[in-house]
Design an enzyme around this catalytic site. Sequence first.
Site, PDB file in Angstrom:
ATOM      1  N   LYS A  13       0.861  -1.268  -0.093  1.00 48.30           N
ATOM      2  CA  LYS A  13      -0.098   0.056  -0.077  1.00 48.30           C
ATOM      3  C   LYS A  13       0.775   1.413  -0.034  1.00 48.30           C
ATOM      4  O   LYS A  13       0.576   2.230  -0.732  1.00 48.30           O
ATOM      5  CB  LYS A  13      -0.731   0.051   1.370  1.00 48.30           C
ATOM      6  CG  LYS A  13      -2.171   0.814   1.553  1.00 48.30           C
ATOM      7  CD  LYS A  13      -3.000   0.342   2.299  1.00 48.30           C
ATOM      8  CE  LYS A  13      -2.176  -0.074   3.747  1.00 48.30           C
ATOM      9  NZ  LYS A  13      -1.754   0.892   4.653  1.00 48.30           N
ATOM     10  N   ARG A  85     -10.037   2.786   8.407  1.00 51.32           N
ATOM     11  CA  ARG A  85      -9.672   1.454   8.768  1.00 51.32           C
ATOM     12  C   ARG A  85     -10.961   0.702   9.523  1.00 51.32           C
ATOM     13  O   ARG A  85     -10.756  -0.410   9.578  1.00 51.32           O
ATOM     14  CB  ARG A  85      -8.587   1.409   9.644  1.00 51.32           C
ATOM     15  CG  ARG A  85      -7.484   0.760   8.784  1.00 51.32           C
ATOM     16  CD  ARG A  85      -5.971   0.716   9.850  1.00 51.32           C
ATOM     17  NE  ARG A  85      -5.163   0.090   9.597  1.00 51.32           N
ATOM     18  CZ  ARG A  85      -4.006   0.435   9.208  1.00 51.32           C
ATOM     19  NH1 ARG A  85      -3.765   1.632   8.712  1.00 51.32           N
ATOM     20  NH2 ARG A  85      -2.984  -0.361   8.665  1.00 51.32           N
ATOM     21  N   ARG A 124      10.558  -6.095   4.773  1.00 49.10           N
ATOM     22  CA  ARG A 124      10.168  -4.833   4.527  1.00 49.10           C
ATOM     23  C   ARG A 124      11.625  -3.921   4.989  1.00 49.10           C
ATOM     24  O   ARG A 124      11.849  -3.895   6.160  1.00 49.10           O
ATOM     25  CB  ARG A 124       9.123  -4.122   4.608  1.00 49.10           C
ATOM     26  CG  ARG A 124       8.959  -2.873   4.791  1.00 49.10           C
ATOM     27  CD  ARG A 124       7.531  -2.367   4.569  1.00 49.10           C
ATOM     28  NE  ARG A 124       6.607  -2.869   5.457  1.00 49.10           N
ATOM     29  CZ  ARG A 124       5.370  -2.678   5.639  1.00 49.10           C
ATOM     30  NH1 ARG A 124       4.700  -2.372   4.471  1.00 49.10           N
ATOM     31  NH2 ARG A 124       4.576  -3.201   6.312  1.00 49.10           N
ATOM     32  N   ARG A 156      10.621  -1.417  10.173  1.00 54.64           N
ATOM     33  CA  ARG A 156       9.413  -0.983  11.194  1.00 54.64           C
ATOM     34  C   ARG A 156       9.405  -2.107  12.454  1.00 54.64           C
ATOM     35  O   ARG A 156       9.363  -3.141  12.270  1.00 54.64           O
ATOM     36  CB  ARG A 156       8.192  -0.931  10.595  1.00 54.64           C
ATOM     37  CG  ARG A 156       8.156   0.297   9.957  1.00 54.64           C
ATOM     38  CD  ARG A 156       6.904   0.148   8.826  1.00 54.64           C
ATOM     39  NE  ARG A 156       5.789  -0.208   9.625  1.00 54.64           N
ATOM     40  CZ  ARG A 156       4.344  -0.083   8.879  1.00 54.64           C
ATOM     41  NH1 ARG A 156       4.425   0.264   7.604  1.00 54.64           N
ATOM     42  NH2 ARG A 156       3.338  -0.621   9.518  1.00 54.64           N
ATOM     43  N   ARG A 167      -1.996  -8.029  12.742  1.00 52.34           N
ATOM     44  CA  ARG A 167      -2.490  -7.058  12.240  1.00 52.34           C
ATOM     45  C   ARG A 167      -3.624  -7.666  10.903  1.00 52.34           C
ATOM     46  O   ARG A 167      -4.402  -7.061  10.478  1.00 52.34           O
ATOM     47  CB  ARG A 167      -1.394  -6.182  11.478  1.00 52.34           C
ATOM     48  CG  ARG A 167      -0.488  -5.408  12.428  1.00 52.34           C
ATOM     49  CD  ARG A 167       0.856  -5.113  11.963  1.00 52.34           C
ATOM     50  NE  ARG A 167       0.704  -4.146  10.831  1.00 52.34           N
ATOM     51  CZ  ARG A 167       2.071  -3.902   9.987  1.00 52.34           C
ATOM     52  NH1 ARG A 167       3.054  -4.519  10.449  1.00 52.34           N
ATOM     53  NH2 ARG A 167       2.138  -3.248   9.086  1.00 52.34           N
TER      54      ARG A 167
HETATM   55  P1  AMP Z   1       0.162   1.298   8.659  1.00 49.79           P
HETATM   56  O1  AMP Z   1       1.493   1.871   8.451  1.00 49.79           O
HETATM   57  O2  AMP Z   1      -0.946   1.767   7.823  1.00 49.79           O
HETATM   58  O3  AMP Z   1       0.544  -0.417   8.494  1.00 49.79           O
HETATM   59  O4  AMP Z   1      -0.188   1.268  10.083  1.00 49.79           O
HETATM   60  C1  AMP Z   1       0.481   0.831  11.290  1.00 49.79           C
HETATM   61  C2  AMP Z   1      -0.212   0.851  12.556  1.00 49.79           C
HETATM   62  O5  AMP Z   1      -0.651   2.169  12.824  1.00 49.79           O
HETATM   63  C3  AMP Z   1      -1.521   0.045  12.510  1.00 49.79           C
HETATM   64  O6  AMP Z   1      -1.048  -1.517  12.812  1.00 49.79           O
HETATM   65  C4  AMP Z   1      -2.259   0.693  13.498  1.00 49.79           C
HETATM   66  O7  AMP Z   1      -1.950   0.271  14.788  1.00 49.79           O
HETATM   67  C5  AMP Z   1      -1.985   2.178  13.375  1.00 49.79           C
HETATM   68  N1  AMP Z   1      -2.968   2.841  12.486  1.00 49.79           N
HETATM   69  C6  AMP Z   1      -2.785   3.275  11.276  1.00 49.79           C
HETATM   70  N2  AMP Z   1      -3.724   3.956  10.811  1.00 49.79           N
HETATM   71  C7  AMP Z   1      -5.014   3.595  11.534  1.00 49.79           C
HETATM   72  C8  AMP Z   1      -6.211   4.013  11.491  1.00 49.79           C
HETATM   73  N3  AMP Z   1      -6.718   4.704  10.506  1.00 49.79           N
HETATM   74  N4  AMP Z   1      -6.959   3.831  12.653  1.00 49.79           N
HETATM   75  C9  AMP Z   1      -6.289   3.092  13.762  1.00 49.79           C
HETATM   76  N5  AMP Z   1      -4.944   2.706  13.894  1.00 49.79           N
HETATM   77  C10 AMP Z   1      -4.096   2.877  12.817  1.00 49.79           C
END
Ligand code: AMP
Length: 214
Positions: A13, A85, A124, A156, A167
């Site tokens: 993404k 989300r 990654r 990360r 996740r």
């Molecule tokens: P990502 O980089 O999009 O994979 O996000 C990493 C982490 O940030 C996720 O596993 C959540 O813990 C948190 N996170 C990111 N976006 C959201 C969202 N829209 N709502 C809730 N938690 C989020």
Amino acid sequence: MRLILLAPPGAGKGTQAELIEQKFKVAHISTGDLLREAVKKGTILGLKAKKYMDKGELVSDEIVIGIIKDKIKDSNDFILDGFPRTLEQAKILDRILDEEGKKLDTVIEIQTPDERLVERAVGRLSCKCGEVYHEIYNPPRTEGICDRCGGKLYKREDDTAETMYSRIKTYKMKTMPLIKYYFQKGILRTVNGDQDIEKVFWKIEKNLNKIKKD
Ligand code: AMP
């Protein structure tokens, strides 16, 4: 153009969002990046969010809306990466857009089989400039160094196999209902994410060019 990129963790993404940002000159708004920035700075909000992020769980709507609302208001054209989300967040987004008199053009869903997601996330490599690499599928030219900015690449904290399972489970329970929500609104487009980065982008580009013409 205003769009949402919807995909499970590890589906590429962030990489696709960067490519879309460069090609279509839209602001790339990533809640994950904004939250990681807050964690790094050690803000109160960041400390609250970290507890959930480390476990692969979702951060509260209050925190997420707090960091994203102004970004959406300030940008005319944008790509939302990692937001909404949940159905609740999608409805809040509808309200923010209504208030601003803005409309979403499309939601692109990247479909990828579960077995690929873990291997992609575990390999990654990320850079603070937003570039994303993979140890095997998309390595940088010089080991450990970003091609774009020369920064040091890092892994990360939530890119472990264990956190990934959590996740993916969260994605299925909380985020997948959005696919039906946007399908019913008639703005969902699906792309197969189980192919090269360039091929996935080519499909996305085709879809976005079509929307631009309509
Ligand atoms: P990502 O980089 O999009 O994979 O996000 C990493 C982490 O940030 C996720 O596993 C959540 O813990 C948190 N996170 C990111 N976006 C959201 C969202 N829209 N709502 C809730 N938690 C989020």
